[in-house]
Design a protein around this motif. Structure first.
Motif, PDB file in Angstrom:
ATOM      1  N   THR A  79       0.841  -1.190   0.000  1.00 22.65           N
ATOM      2  CA  THR A  79       0.000   0.000   0.000  1.00 22.65           C
ATOM      3  C   THR A  79       0.876   1.240   0.000  1.00 22.65           C
ATOM      4  O   THR A  79       2.073   1.174   0.253  1.00 22.65           O
ATOM      5  CB  THR A  79      -0.901   0.016   1.251  1.00 22.65           C
ATOM      6  OG1 THR A  79      -0.070  -0.018   2.423  1.00 22.65           O
ATOM      7  CG2 THR A  79      -1.853  -1.171   1.267  1.00 22.65           C
ATOM      8  N   ALA A  98      -3.111  -0.881  -3.140  1.00 19.95           N
ATOM      9  CA  ALA A  98      -4.196  -0.081  -2.555  1.00 19.95           C
ATOM     10  C   ALA A  98      -3.598   1.205  -2.005  1.00 19.95           C
ATOM     11  O   ALA A  98      -2.403   1.272  -1.704  1.00 19.95           O
ATOM     12  CB  ALA A  98      -4.903  -0.852  -1.451  1.00 19.95           C
ATOM     13  N   LEU A 100      -4.012   4.290   0.907  1.00 19.99           N
ATOM     14  CA  LEU A 100      -4.615   4.818   2.129  1.00 19.99           C
ATOM     15  C   LEU A 100      -4.691   6.327   2.006  1.00 19.99           C
ATOM     16  O   LEU A 100      -3.664   6.986   1.802  1.00 19.99           O
ATOM     17  CB  LEU A 100      -3.788   4.449   3.356  1.00 19.99           C
ATOM     18  CG  LEU A 100      -4.003   3.032   3.889  1.00 19.99           C
ATOM     19  CD1 LEU A 100      -3.283   2.001   3.044  1.00 19.99           C
ATOM     20  CD2 LEU A 100      -3.536   2.955   5.318  1.00 19.99           C
ATOM     21  N   CYS A 125     -11.478   9.050  -4.437  1.00 16.33           N
ATOM     22  CA  CYS A 125     -11.905   7.688  -4.784  1.00 16.33           C
ATOM     23  C   CYS A 125     -12.240   7.589  -6.267  1.00 16.33           C
ATOM     24  O   CYS A 125     -11.867   6.611  -6.926  1.00 16.33           O
ATOM     25  CB  CYS A 125     -13.124   7.267  -3.953  1.00 16.33           C
ATOM     26  SG  CYS A 125     -12.795   6.876  -2.231  1.00 16.33           S
ATOM     27  N   ILE A 133      -8.434   3.060   0.812  1.00 14.32           N
ATOM     28  CA  ILE A 133      -8.678   2.741   2.216  1.00 14.32           C
ATOM     29  C   ILE A 133      -8.680   4.054   2.985  1.00 14.32           C
ATOM     30  O   ILE A 133      -7.712   4.815   2.935  1.00 14.32           O
ATOM     31  CB  ILE A 133      -7.610   1.771   2.743  1.00 14.32           C
ATOM     32  CG1 ILE A 133      -7.681   0.468   1.936  1.00 14.32           C
ATOM     33  CG2 ILE A 133      -7.791   1.533   4.235  1.00 14.32           C
ATOM     34  CD1 ILE A 133      -6.563  -0.494   2.191  1.00 14.32           C
ATOM     35  N   ALA A 143     -16.740   4.401   8.927  1.00 12.59           N
ATOM     36  CA  ALA A 143     -16.351   3.472   7.866  1.00 12.59           C
ATOM     37  C   ALA A 143     -17.523   3.211   6.926  1.00 12.59           C
ATOM     38  O   ALA A 143     -17.348   3.143   5.706  1.00 12.59           O
ATOM     39  CB  ALA A 143     -15.846   2.169   8.468  1.00 12.59           C
ATOM     40  N   ALA A 151     -15.017   4.263  -0.796  1.00  9.68           N
ATOM     41  CA  ALA A 151     -13.842   3.661  -0.161  1.00  9.68           C
ATOM     42  C   ALA A 151     -14.008   2.146  -0.113  1.00  9.68           C
ATOM     43  O   ALA A 151     -15.086   1.629   0.180  1.00  9.68           O
ATOM     44  CB  ALA A 151     -13.631   4.216   1.240  1.00  9.68           C
ATOM     45  N   TYR A 152     -12.952   1.450  -0.405  1.00  7.09           N
ATOM     46  CA  TYR A 152     -12.945  -0.003  -0.398  1.00  7.09           C
ATOM     47  C   TYR A 152     -12.928  -0.548   1.031  1.00  7.09           C
ATOM     48  O   TYR A 152     -13.512  -1.576   1.323  1.00  7.09           O
ATOM     49  CB  TYR A 152     -11.718  -0.491  -1.172  1.00  7.09           C
ATOM     50  CG  TYR A 152     -11.506  -1.979  -1.113  1.00  7.09           C
ATOM     51  CD1 TYR A 152     -12.237  -2.826  -1.937  1.00  7.09           C
ATOM     52  CD2 TYR A 152     -10.566  -2.530  -0.255  1.00  7.09           C
ATOM     53  CE1 TYR A 152     -12.048  -4.196  -1.895  1.00  7.09           C
ATOM     54  CE2 TYR A 152     -10.376  -3.898  -0.202  1.00  7.09           C
ATOM     55  CZ  TYR A 152     -11.115  -4.722  -1.024  1.00  7.09           C
ATOM     56  OH  TYR A 152     -10.932  -6.074  -0.973  1.00  7.09           O
ATOM     57  N   GLY A 153     -12.217   0.157   1.901  1.00  4.81           N
ATOM     58  CA  GLY A 153     -12.080  -0.287   3.286  1.00  4.81           C
ATOM     59  C   GLY A 153     -11.639   0.856   4.163  1.00  4.81           C
ATOM     60  O   GLY A 153     -11.609   2.013   3.744  1.00  4.81           O
ATOM     61  N   TRP A 154     -11.271   0.522   5.405  1.00  2.00           N
ATOM     62  CA  TRP A 154     -10.828   1.548   6.344  1.00  2.00           C
ATOM     63  C   TRP A 154      -9.702   1.015   7.200  1.00  2.00           C
ATOM     64  O   TRP A 154      -9.538  -0.184   7.368  1.00  2.00           O
ATOM     65  CB  TRP A 154     -11.979   2.070   7.179  1.00  2.00           C
ATOM     66  CG  TRP A 154     -12.635   1.078   8.109  1.00  2.00           C
ATOM     67  CD1 TRP A 154     -13.391   0.000   7.763  1.00  2.00           C
ATOM     68  CD2 TRP A 154     -12.611   1.108   9.533  1.00  2.00           C
ATOM     69  NE1 TRP A 154     -13.848  -0.641   8.881  1.00  2.00           N
ATOM     70  CE2 TRP A 154     -13.388   0.015   9.990  1.00  2.00           C
ATOM     71  CE3 TRP A 154     -12.033   1.948  10.475  1.00  2.00           C
ATOM     72  CZ2 TRP A 154     -13.578  -0.256  11.333  1.00  2.00           C
ATOM     73  CZ3 TRP A 154     -12.240   1.681  11.818  1.00  2.00           C
ATOM     74  CH2 TRP A 154     -13.000   0.592  12.243  1.00  2.00           C
ATOM     75  N   ALA A 155      -8.909   1.940   7.707  1.00  2.00           N
ATOM     76  CA  ALA A 155      -7.780   1.609   8.569  1.00  2.00           C
ATOM     77  C   ALA A 155      -7.834   2.511   9.794  1.00  2.00           C
ATOM     78  O   ALA A 155      -8.478   3.567   9.766  1.00  2.00           O
ATOM     79  CB  ALA A 155      -6.467   1.821   7.819  1.00  2.00           C
TER      80      ALA A 155
END
Length: 165
Positions: A79, A98, A100, A125, A133, A143, A151-155
């Motif tokens: 990433t 990916a 972030l 995005c 992310i 999220a 967004a595909y995901g979150w951190a």
């Protein structure tokens, strides 16, 4: 994402991560050999739980599943981070799988830094084909908001160790 602020709470947060999630090992301020020992312990836990483990930066001594950085180079798995469109393009050129994007919301790790907010996140995005992310001040509720806009995901750093997530 890991850092020194988590302390022993890091270990309590691992069971909260869903299977298949990833961990980005930072701990930049931890001196060697403690940093390597911590990484090896974390890698064992990650493997047992089916978690991916990336290392922030390029540290070939650590046997991670991939890296988190924005340097250009040969194809790699990992990433990269971005805070604006220019950095998004650099992350794409780095070969990251990916990206972030941060900080979306106010965050303890960057006090005083203006958050991007949902509108700018949505624009970023749409500007890339890479999975995005969201990072920065994230909770489960936030999220869901970021997922609705692309967004595909979150951190997170703090959210995994608290009941607020």
């Amino acid at each position: 994402m890991t850092d020194e602020r988590q302390g022993e709470g890091l270990w309590a947060s691992l069971p909260r991560l869903p299977k298949g999630a990833g961990i980005i090992f930072r701990h930049h301020a931890t001196c060697e050999p403690e940093r390597s020992v911590l990484f090896v312990r974390l890698r064992a836990q990650a493997r047992r739980r089916g978690l991916m483990l990336l290392v922030a930066g390029i540290d070939t001594r650590l046997r991670a599943d991939g890296t988190h950085h924005r340097r250009s180079g040969p194809p790699r798995f990992g990433t990269a981070s971005a805070h604006d469109i220019k950095e998004l393009r650099a992350a794409e050129r780095s070969g990251a799988a990916a990206i972030l994007i941060s900080p979306i919301f106010p965050t303890r790790s960057h006090p005083g830094k203006a958050p991007l907010g949902l509108m700018r996140l949505a624009r970023l995005c749409r500007a890339t084909a890479k999975p995005v992310i969201a990072l920065g001040g994230m909770t489960k509720h936030r999220a869901r908001q970021t997922a609705r806009i692309g967004a595909y995901g979150w951190a997170a750093i703090d959210a995994w160790g608290s009941d607020k997530s």
